[in-house]
Design a protein around this motif. Structure first.
Motif, PDB file in Angstrom:
ATOM      1  N   ASN A 111      -6.400  -8.139  -1.323  1.00 38.50           N
ATOM      2  CA  ASN A 111      -5.713  -8.804  -2.434  1.00 38.50           C
ATOM      3  C   ASN A 111      -4.840  -9.942  -1.935  1.00 38.50           C
ATOM      4  O   ASN A 111      -4.824 -11.042  -2.504  1.00 38.50           O
ATOM      5  N   PHE A 118      -5.389  -3.593  -0.173  1.00 41.13           N
ATOM      6  CA  PHE A 118      -4.160  -4.370  -0.403  1.00 41.13           C
ATOM      7  C   PHE A 118      -4.230  -5.704   0.331  1.00 41.13           C
ATOM      8  O   PHE A 118      -3.948  -6.763  -0.249  1.00 41.13           O
ATOM      9  N   PRO A 149       0.830  -1.210   0.000  1.00 41.84           N
ATOM     10  CA  PRO A 149       0.000   0.000   0.000  1.00 41.84           C
ATOM     11  C   PRO A 149       0.862   1.255   0.000  1.00 41.84           C
ATOM     12  O   PRO A 149       1.985   1.258   0.509  1.00 41.84           O
ATOM     13  N   TRP A 163      -0.472  -5.237  -5.728  1.00 36.47           N
ATOM     14  CA  TRP A 163      -0.800  -3.811  -5.783  1.00 36.47           C
ATOM     15  C   TRP A 163      -0.231  -3.218  -7.059  1.00 36.47           C
ATOM     16  O   TRP A 163       0.617  -3.799  -7.713  1.00 36.47           O
ATOM     17  N   TYR A 188      -0.012  -3.580 -11.286  1.00 39.48           N
ATOM     18  CA  TYR A 188      -0.356  -4.999 -11.232  1.00 39.48           C
ATOM     19  C   TYR A 188       0.315  -5.768 -12.371  1.00 39.48           C
ATOM     20  O   TYR A 188       0.490  -5.263 -13.479  1.00 39.48           O
ATOM     21  N   ASP A 213      -5.223   2.593   1.072  1.00 38.66           N
ATOM     22  CA  ASP A 213      -4.818   1.414   0.302  1.00 38.66           C
ATOM     23  C   ASP A 213      -4.693   0.159   1.154  1.00 38.66           C
ATOM     24  O   ASP A 213      -4.654  -0.954   0.610  1.00 38.66           O
TER      25      ASP A 213
END
Length: 375
Positions: free
Chosen positions: A33, A30, A21, A92, A95, A26
């Motif tokens: 993910n 993050f 992040p 992040w 990508y 974020d």
């Protein structure tokens, strides 16, 4: 003008990393993910993200990758290696799929990949290969022409990776008070992983007893400890220890933890400890929090002098090592006889991950290996 170096048949290099992040907003996306598919509630992710919030919600890893990207481009240009370098992340922006799409649209068809993980393990190698397969599948679904992708071998024992770490340990020792220096202990640290994952790391013939993951780290630790003895005359005791455990308590992970280890060293009468994070390419969050924050707080509580040695980061010697690895792999692809550069007892790692290398519990397609569906 430098001589022109030949990277053919490759036409680009992809720096592939974990990502992190870059602001408070974020952090939870993050972590979503990173933990996708595990069903972890948002509130729990906010708790996990406290380490990031202590640093303004910013992981240092992206800036460190930017620095490495520039170091690679500078080194390549200065040495006549005409090979564009791109950067993509697993979790992040930028990508991986977006970067790979950009590379394809730029006309690149033979791509080498440098992962920011030096050792064999599922999370440090095969998972990146699975991410590459996912990205290729996405591009295939878009109707794009797929490139052929190869991954550079593990570089844990390349001199350009080892020498900066040796210097870091020497500098940390020199920074200790003189009256405790000769009695110091070196704690070589790396990311703890489940013992089952460690035992299954590397090719099948390396499985068991910690697998290639532990064996490779021990080899690097021996190299650094031997260099410290040769350059200082000090025969310092050392141990490979672990940090950053994140799994369920009932699942066995590699031990001892660095904070437990500091308590043990204090109880044993050690005068000081140098923490050497050999398992990490750069000073990302696990280094900043688990060592520079948590472990140093434990050492202060114990009254134990500690220093944390530098990671390799964007050291010019590491950039030169990547250039060497690129030329090594390119030469092999062209059928030339190449002698890989490696220190220690284990020799150079395999160029192509074999079938059964660092398997996961739920096998998924993986690119850039002998079992790749995108060969």
């Amino acid at each position: 003008m430098p001589d022109v170096l030949d990277a053919s048949p490759y036409d680009a290099l992809l720096l592939l990393s974990f990502g992190g992040p870059e602001g408070p907003d974020d952090v939870v996306p993050f972590l979503e993910n990173v933990t996708r598919g595990r069903g972890i509630p948002t509130e729990r992710l906010k708790e996990v993200g406290q380490h990031y919030f202590l640093f303004g919600g910013v992981s240092p890893i992206n800036d460190q990758n930017r620095a490495l990207l520039e170091a690679l481009r500078k080194d390549f240009a200065e040495h006549g290696l005409d090979l564009p370098v791109y950067w993509g992340n697993r979790n992040w922006a930028p990508y991986l799929t977006d970067t790979l799409r950009e590379m394809v649209r730029d006309g690149h068809r033979r791509i080498l990949v440098l992962a920011t993980s030096a050792y064999a393990s599922y999370s440090g190698c095969r998972q990146y290969r699975e991410n590459l397969a996912d990205a290729l599948a996405a591009l295939e679904a878009e109707g794009l022409e797929l490139p052929k992708i190869d991954k550079l071998r593990h570089y844990f024992n390349h001199p350009g990776f080892v020498e900066p770490m040796i210097d870091g340990v020497l500098e940390s020792l020199a920074d200790l008070p003189e009256d405790v220096r000769a009695g110091a202990h070196i704690a070589f640290t790396t990311h703890s992983i489940p013992t089952a994952a460690a035992d299954a790391s590397g090719p099948v013939e390396d499985h068991g007893d910690g697998g290639a993951y532990v064996r490779q780290h021990l080899d690097v630790a021996h190299l650094i400890a031997d260099a410290v003895r040769e350059r200082t005359g000090l025969e310092l005791p050392w141990q490979l220890v672990y940090q950053s455990r994140s799994g369920a308590p009932h699942i066995p992970w590699l031990e001892p933890d660095i904070c437990d280890h500091l308590e043990e060293r204090k109880a044993a009468g050690v005068s000081a400890v140098v923490m050497a994070p050999i398992g990490f390419v750069s000073d990302h969050m696990e280094v900043l929090y688990d060592l520079d924050t948590e472990a140093k707080a434990k050492a202060q509580e114990l009254g134990l002098p500690v220093r944390r040695s530098a990671t390799v980061g964007a050291d010019p010697r590491f950039a030169a090592a990547v250039r060497d690895l690129v030329l090594e792999r390119a030469g092999l692809e062209r059928g030339q006889e190449v002698t890989p550069c490696a220190l220690g007892a284990l020799g150079a790692s395999h160029q192509l991950c074999p079938v059964g290398c660092c398997p996961s519990r739920a096998p998924r397609p993986a690119a850039a290996g002998a079992d790749s569906p995108y060969a």
